[in-house]
Write a protein that holds these residues in place. Structure first.
Motif, PDB file in Angstrom:
ATOM      1  N   ALA A  68       1.069  -1.014  -0.011  1.00 55.81           N
ATOM      2  CA  ALA A  68       0.042  -0.334   0.048  1.00 55.81           C
ATOM      3  C   ALA A  68       1.296   1.017   0.057  1.00 55.81           C
ATOM      4  N   PHE A  69       2.104   1.217   0.317  1.00 59.28           N
ATOM      5  CA  PHE A  69       3.406   2.425   0.636  1.00 59.28           C
ATOM      6  C   PHE A  69       3.077   2.984  -0.996  1.00 59.28           C
ATOM      7  N   LEU A  70       3.326   1.874  -2.275  1.00 61.19           N
ATOM      8  CA  LEU A  70       3.742   2.474  -3.054  1.00 61.19           C
ATOM      9  C   LEU A  70       2.472   3.251  -3.743  1.00 61.19           C
ATOM     10  N   GLY A  71       1.445   3.530  -2.711  1.00 60.79           N
ATOM     11  CA  GLY A  71       0.678   4.107  -3.283  1.00 60.79           C
ATOM     12  C   GLY A  71      -0.421   4.633  -4.746  1.00 60.79           C
ATOM     13  N   GLU A  72       0.128   3.734  -5.275  1.00 61.36           N
ATOM     14  CA  GLU A  72      -0.169   3.473  -7.410  1.00 61.36           C
ATOM     15  C   GLU A  72      -1.783   2.834  -6.966  1.00 61.36           C
ATOM     16  N   TRP A  73      -2.869   3.378  -7.987  1.00 57.50           N
ATOM     17  CA  TRP A  73      -4.598   2.833  -7.443  1.00 57.50           C
ATOM     18  C   TRP A  73      -4.708   2.353  -8.883  1.00 57.50           C
ATOM     19  N   THR A  74      -5.851   2.064  -9.315  1.00 53.32           N
ATOM     20  CA  THR A  74      -5.936   0.919 -10.625  1.00 53.32           C
ATOM     21  C   THR A  74      -6.233   1.775 -11.485  1.00 53.32           C
ATOM     22  N   GLY A  75      -6.051   1.810 -12.547  1.00 47.43           N
ATOM     23  CA  GLY A  75      -5.984   2.533 -13.730  1.00 47.43           C
ATOM     24  C   GLY A  75      -4.896   3.692 -14.426  1.00 47.43           C
ATOM     25  N   GLU A  76      -4.368   3.894 -13.148  1.00 50.66           N
ATOM     26  CA  GLU A  76      -3.460   5.102 -13.789  1.00 50.66           C
ATOM     27  C   GLU A  76      -2.441   4.950 -14.961  1.00 50.66           C
ATOM     28  N   ARG A  77      -1.777   3.945 -15.001  1.00 47.43           N
ATOM     29  CA  ARG A  77      -1.024   3.552 -16.071  1.00 47.43           C
ATOM     30  C   ARG A  77      -1.219   3.647 -17.031  1.00 47.43           C
ATOM     31  N   PRO A  78      -1.246   4.206 -18.899  1.00 46.93           N
ATOM     32  CA  PRO A  78      -1.458   4.257 -19.769  1.00 46.93           C
ATOM     33  C   PRO A  78      -1.514   2.749 -19.924  1.00 46.93           C
ATOM     34  N   LEU A  79      -3.015   2.330 -21.036  1.00 44.84           N
ATOM     35  CA  LEU A  79      -2.169   1.060 -21.668  1.00 44.84           C
ATOM     36  C   LEU A  79      -2.323   0.588 -22.948  1.00 44.84           C
ATOM     37  N   PRO A  80      -1.447  -0.184 -23.865  1.00 44.80           N
ATOM     38  CA  PRO A  80      -0.270   0.083 -24.806  1.00 44.80           C
ATOM     39  C   PRO A  80      -1.413   0.721 -26.338  1.00 44.80           C
ATOM     40  N   ASP A  81      -0.952   1.136 -27.309  1.00 45.51           N
ATOM     41  CA  ASP A  81      -2.126   0.985 -28.034  1.00 45.51           C
ATOM     42  C   ASP A  81      -1.942  -0.294 -29.222  1.00 45.51           C
ATOM     43  N   CYS A  82      -2.233  -1.476 -28.324  1.00 40.40           N
ATOM     44  CA  CYS A  82      -2.768  -2.445 -29.518  1.00 40.40           C
ATOM     45  C   CYS A  82      -3.310  -3.096 -29.916  1.00 40.40           C
ATOM     46  N   PRO A  83      -3.979  -3.996 -30.421  1.00 40.79           N
ATOM     47  CA  PRO A  83      -4.837  -4.376 -31.480  1.00 40.79           C
ATOM     48  C   PRO A  83      -6.057  -4.402 -30.418  1.00 40.79           C
ATOM     49  N   MET A  84      -5.654  -5.922 -29.467  1.00 36.41           N
ATOM     50  CA  MET A  84      -6.638  -6.052 -28.477  1.00 36.41           C
ATOM     51  C   MET A  84      -7.674  -4.608 -27.928  1.00 36.41           C
ATOM     52  N   VAL A  85      -6.802  -4.306 -27.208  1.00 36.88           N
ATOM     53  CA  VAL A  85      -7.485  -3.036 -26.727  1.00 36.88           C
ATOM     54  C   VAL A  85      -8.006  -1.969 -27.411  1.00 36.88           C
ATOM     55  N   ALA A  86      -7.723  -1.708 -28.449  1.00 36.46           N
ATOM     56  CA  ALA A  86      -8.121  -1.279 -29.525  1.00 36.46           C
ATOM     57  C   ALA A  86      -9.593  -1.545 -29.726  1.00 36.46           C
ATOM     58  N   PHE A  87      -9.984  -3.523 -30.024  1.00 37.35           N
ATOM     59  CA  PHE A  87     -11.327  -3.605 -30.589  1.00 37.35           C
ATOM     60  C   PHE A  87     -11.729  -4.453 -29.322  1.00 37.35           C
ATOM     61  N   ARG A  88     -11.628  -4.230 -28.267  1.00 33.87           N
ATOM     62  CA  ARG A  88     -12.722  -4.033 -27.217  1.00 33.87           C
ATOM     63  C   ARG A  88     -13.080  -2.582 -26.444  1.00 33.87           C
ATOM     64  N   ARG A  89     -12.272  -1.693 -26.709  1.00 40.04           N
ATOM     65  CA  ARG A  89     -13.066  -0.896 -26.928  1.00 40.04           C
ATOM     66  C   ARG A  89     -14.014   0.127 -27.997  1.00 40.04           C
ATOM     67  N   GLY A  90     -13.757  -0.877 -28.835  1.00 41.83           N
ATOM     68  CA  GLY A  90     -15.123  -0.854 -30.106  1.00 41.83           C
ATOM     69  C   GLY A  90     -14.213   0.078 -31.409  1.00 41.83           C
ATOM     70  N   ARG A  91     -12.918  -0.073 -31.284  1.00 41.81           N
ATOM     71  CA  ARG A  91     -12.202   0.964 -32.317  1.00 41.81           C
ATOM     72  C   ARG A  91     -11.486  -0.351 -33.225  1.00 41.81           C
ATOM     73  N   PRO A  92     -12.034  -1.426 -33.393  1.00 41.99           N
ATOM     74  CA  PRO A  92     -11.501  -2.407 -35.164  1.00 41.99           C
ATOM     75  C   PRO A  92     -10.353  -2.461 -35.568  1.00 41.99           C
ATOM     76  N   LYS A  93      -9.139  -2.950 -35.175  1.00 37.78           N
ATOM     77  CA  LYS A  93      -7.767  -3.101 -35.532  1.00 37.78           C
ATOM     78  C   LYS A  93      -7.607  -4.343 -35.822  1.00 37.78           C
ATOM     79  N   ALA A  94      -7.178  -4.879 -36.765  1.00 33.47           N
ATOM     80  CA  ALA A  94      -6.671  -6.642 -37.447  1.00 33.47           C
ATOM     81  C   ALA A  94      -6.182  -7.121 -36.310  1.00 33.47           C
ATOM     82  N   ILE A  95      -6.616  -8.180 -36.022  1.00 27.76           N
ATOM     83  CA  ILE A  95      -6.251  -8.980 -35.003  1.00 27.76           C
ATOM     84  C   ILE A  95      -5.658 -10.127 -34.545  1.00 27.76           C
ATOM     85  N   SER A  96      -4.813 -10.203 -34.116  1.00 23.24           N
ATOM     86  CA  SER A  96      -4.298 -11.850 -34.219  1.00 23.24           C
ATOM     87  C   SER A  96      -3.656 -12.637 -32.943  1.00 23.24           C
TER      88      SER A  96
END
Length: 305
Positions: free
Chosen positions: A274-302
């Motif tokens: 807990a002393f690290l103080g990090e909360w969920t979702g603080e770090r940006p996600l990479p701009d990869c196909p699966m993230v785009a697909f599940r956010r509703g912005r499809p790219k070619a995925i494999s």
């Protein structure tokens, strides 16, 4: 999300609900419901059924193995009857064993799915690195009596970042259709006597993180060099790889979703960190196909599950 707030008790919640669940996995054969062994899923469903007065089935963001812990397991279910926020949280916790707790409940749209809408999962593997065996931390940290070089472990782990075939770190009984996974990051840091392996990816193979941790400990002991994990990756053969680290050190600390779902943000666990103080979702996600697909912005995925 504030850690201390009054739960609503006058207005019943309607439609699909998401829950944040924390558990000590020591006494369970993993998350998934089993006929022959105790599971976290069975206990959660039984407790919710007591609140609803009817059977309840839940779906999780990611299954954990036998003995593995979680501080932010996300599940969803369709309640057969309306109950208030307070009734679901307090009622479930009153009927759960002391090693499982519901942290919060949140209304979500009917198209939310804890597993298929997850953008990433994050784990922390905790190693207590000291000469004497742990006492208070014995159930939630792995003990290593030999000095570990956390910096060397971190350097060795960076070859895993990105999309790769992780066959060398895949359990023999893994049921996944593909050994390919995308690791967003993996970090190894020392915090006093604790060495923590912090890893996030789109998903993980059976025993994958524990197998990686086992190989990293070999590097940390000085038995192999910084290129050891790169050598194992090339082999693509689990039988030629390293040992599997114990389950007690592994914690499922986050499942990440698009902000549109409005899930509560909370400090990352386990409480040992807990002393690290990090909360969920603080770090940006990479701009990869699966993230785009599940956010509703499809790219070619494999090579994704």
């Amino acid at each position: 999300m504030t850690l201390f707030r009054r739960l609503e008790e006058r207005h019943p919640l309607h439609g699909r609900l998401a829950l944040g669940v924390e558990y000590d996995g020591s006494a369970y054969c993993g998350w998934q419901r089993l006929k022959h062994s105790p599971s976290v899923q069975a206990e959660v469903e039984k407790a919710l059924a007591r609140v609803a007065g009817q059977p309840v089935t839940v779906h999780c963001s990611g299954r954990t193995d036998s003995g593995v812990h979680a501080t932010r397991q996300i599940v969803h279910f369709d309640p057969p009857v309306p109950r208030s926020e307070k009734a679901w949280v307090f009622g479930a916790n009153a009927n759960l064993p002391r090693d499982i707790a519901v942290r919060w409940v949140h209304e979500v749209p009917d198209d939310f799915h804890a597993r298929f809408k997850a953008l990433a999962r994050r784990y922390r593997y905790v190693i207590l690195n000291q000469p004497s065996r742990p006492v208070l931390e014995r159930a939630n940290a792995t003990w290593c009596r030999d000095p570990l070089d956390a910096d060397a472990m971190h350097r060795a782990a960076q070859v895993l970042v990105g999309e790769h075939d992780f066959s060398s770190f895949r359990a023999a009984g893994c049921q996944s259709k593909t050994p390919w996974r995308h690791l967003h990051f993996i970090e190894v840091h020392r915090h006093g006597p604790m060495v923590v392996v912090d890893v996030q990816g789109n998903a993980f193979l059976h025993h994958m993180i524990r197998n990686i941790a086992g190989a990293l400990v070999t590097v940390g002991r000085g038995e192999r060099g910084d290129g050891y994990l790169a050598e194992l990756m090339v082999l693509k053969d689990r039988t030629l790889s390293d040992v599997t680290a114990p389950a007690c050190g592994l914690h499922f600390v986050d499942s990440l979703y698009d902000d549109v779902w409005g899930l509560p943000r909370e400090p990352l666990g386990p409480n040992l960190l807990a002393f690290l103080g990090e909360w969920t979702g603080e770090r940006p996600l990479p701009d990869c196909p699966m993230v785009a697909f599940r956010r509703g912005r499809p790219k070619a995925i494999s090579n994704i599950e």
